[in-house]
Design an enzyme around this catalytic site. Structure first.
Site, short mmCIF file in Angstrom:
data_model
loop_
_atom_site.label_atom_id
_atom_site.label_comp_id
_atom_site.label_asym_id
_atom_site.label_seq_id
_atom_site.Cartn_x
_atom_site.Cartn_y
_atom_site.Cartn_z
N THR A 13 0.82 -1.22 0.00
CA THR A 13 0.00 0.00 0.00
C THR A 13 0.86 1.27 0.00
OG1 THR A 13 -1.54 -1.26 1.32
CG2 THR A 13 -1.88 1.11 1.27
N ALA A 43 12.13 -4.36 -5.09
CA ALA A 43 12.16 -5.78 -4.73
C ALA A 43 10.84 -6.13 -4.06
CB ALA A 43 13.31 -6.06 -3.77
N GLY A 134 1.80 8.58 10.35
CA GLY A 134 1.62 8.59 8.89
C GLY A 134 2.00 9.89 8.24
N GLU A 190 -7.17 -4.42 10.87
CA GLU A 190 -6.51 -5.57 10.24
C GLU A 190 -7.22 -6.86 10.66
OE1 GLU A 190 -3.51 -5.27 8.58
OE2 GLU A 190 -3.01 -3.20 9.06
N LYS A 205 5.30 4.12 18.47
CA LYS A 205 5.37 5.51 18.01
C LYS A 205 5.70 6.46 19.18
CE LYS A 205 1.97 4.38 14.45
NZ LYS A 205 0.53 4.25 14.17
N GLY A 302 -2.52 4.98 5.51
CA GLY A 302 -3.06 5.06 4.15
C GLY A 302 -1.95 5.25 3.14
N1 HSE Z 1 -2.23 0.44 12.12
C1 HSE Z 1 -1.90 1.80 12.35
C2 HSE Z 1 -3.14 2.57 12.75
C3 HSE Z 1 -1.28 2.51 11.18
O1 HSE Z 1 -4.21 1.99 12.88
O2 HSE Z 1 -3.02 3.77 12.96
C4 HSE Z 1 0.15 2.14 10.96
O3 HSE Z 1 0.90 2.36 12.10
#
Ligand code: HSE
Length: 440
Positions: A13, A43, A134, A190, A205, A302
């Protein structure tokens, strides 16, 4: 001048977003960077799919090491994720003298010390804007924009999945399990959401922000991590009645004793802007001594939002790679020989305020006993609510909910009082404790 040549490891993505934005905005990016930036080699295990994305002019291989071994490649972008092969490849790329751009928060939060030391020794850059929040340029803001400040604390909604789930729980009055299933069906969570809902992703983070804010090494192993799986709709509703929203916050704070580094659900006053960040959006609030509060808001995940951060790193490296390594912006904002050894505090020493919910027998003297225990421990009460009309209790009921907001206290003291309260025969169920952050 010859364009900077980039090799991409993993074109999912974020990788495809990076390729597309670089192509679409190439003229603008070149004017900013002073040089063209082109992805010349990719790759990916799925070679056919990768070829479909990048077309015939880009070399596609299934072996990441072929990219690292290519002497024409100046920068390697690692978008594989995880600590396994990604760690080996990043270290090999550094050893081969390549600059590295990565979105891999887990890798840097756990192995950052080793990776940054290797990069420093080799005189190459490891850039990771995309690893935190992000598309929000929070690394740039903390490391450069706020460089004049003594940062006091950082508090962020830095996981979109959990913020989406909490927003839905509040909006629709649903419980966690129901919303999680919906979120998975809609693609907001997910298939395996463990890292998100368990708070690990946010803690990775927060660990990176903590290092940059305070000049300490990355220390994910010292972070306190609590996710949202135990949160009930009941507490979200009670919090609302008291003027608060519940958010999963990543918090890092400087205190005279050390640094707090923690991720957990927190009550935040509804009147704060950050409490109104809804859905999958991210926001980070930073308190600096000179600037005061600054708030950064945007998409934390995203394809193109994350690509925006990856490309910002590519441009930075393009601008800086000819500079003497001593004169570049340090990886963790502070010069490597000027890092602080301020300890990360254990949770028992953290000072914060609390929301407590006790299911108690509806009898005379129960409230007095509970508040008496708090008084004995020197913990001051901010507000008390005894069930609203639509909640448990009422005339003739045998039990009721008692909600208490406290002022700041040490977590260790609160733990001791909670033990005493839980042992009272009139406390009928496990006590719910959620931390509260005024963020003022
Ligand atoms: N899975 C993370 C989120 C994004 O839901 O914010 C990537 O760190």
């Amino acid at each position: 001048m010859k364009p900077i040549q980039v090799g991409l490891l993993g074109i999912g993505t974020v990788g495809s977003g990076t390729f597309n934005v670089l192509q679409r905005n190439q003229e603008e990016i070149q004017r900013r960077a002073g040089r063209g930036i082109v992805i010349t080699m990719v790759a990916d295990l799925d070679v056919a799919r990768a070829r479909g994305i990048v077309g015939p002019d880009v070399k596609v291989v299934d072996d990441a090491r072929a990219v690292i071994a290519n002497p024409d490649i100046d920068i390697v972008i690692e978008l594989i994720g995880g600590y396994g092969i990604a760690k080996a490849l990043v270290l090999e790329a550094i050893a081969a003298g390549k600059h590295v751009v990565t979105a891999n928060k887990a890798l840097l939060a756990v192995h950052g010390t080793e990776i940054f030391a290797a990069a420093h020794a080799k005189g190459v850059m490891v850039a990771f804007e995309a690893a935190v929040a992000g598309g929000i340029p929070i690394i740039k803001a903390l490391r450069e924009g706020l460089t004049a400040n003594r940062i006091q604390w950082v508090a962020g909604i830095i996981n979109g999945t959990t913020n989406f789930i909490l927003s839905e729980m509040r909006d629709k009055g649903l419980d966690f399990d129901v919303v999680l299933k919906d979120a998975q069906r809609l693609g907001y969570a997910e298939a395996d959401p463990t890292f998100d809902i368990g708070g690990m992703d946010a803690a990775h983070k927060a660990t990176l922000m903590s290092a940059i804010a305070f000049g300490i090494p990355v220390q994910f192993d010292k972070a306190y991590v609590e996710g949202i799986t135990q949160l009930s709709g009941t507490d979200i509703r009670y919090a609302e009645q008291l003027g608060y929203r519940i958010k999963l916050l990543g918090i890092t704070k400087r205190t005279p004793q050390g640094v707090e580094l923690r991720v957990h659900p927190s009550l935040v006053p509804t009147k704060r802007l950050i409490a109104n960040v809804e859905g999958a959006m991210n926001a980070v609030l930073v308190q600096g001594d000179a600037v005061g509060s600054t708030l950064y808001y945007g998409k934390g995940a995203g394809s193109e939002p994350t690509a925006s951060a990856v490309i910002a790193d590519l441009v930075d490296i393009t601008r800086l790679h000819t500079a003497d390594p001593q004169n570049r912006v340090p990886h963790l904002a502070f010069q490597p020989d000027a890092m602080s050894d301020l300890p990360v505090l254990p949770m028992s020493q953290v000072v914060t305020s609390y929301y407590l919910r006790l299911r108690v027998a509806d009898q005379a003297g129960v409230l007095a006993k509970v508040t008496g225990l708090l008084a004995q421990a020197g913990i001051s009460i901010d507000a008390v609510l005894q069930r609203e009309a639509d909640q448990v209790g009422g005339e003739g009921a045998t039990s009721t909910d008692l909600i208490i907001l406290t002022h700041d206290t040490r977590e260790g003291d609160m733990d001791a009082v909670l033990g005493q309260m839980q042992a009272l025969p009139t406390v009928l169920a496990p006590i719910v404790r959620i931390r509260k952050e005024e963020l003022s």
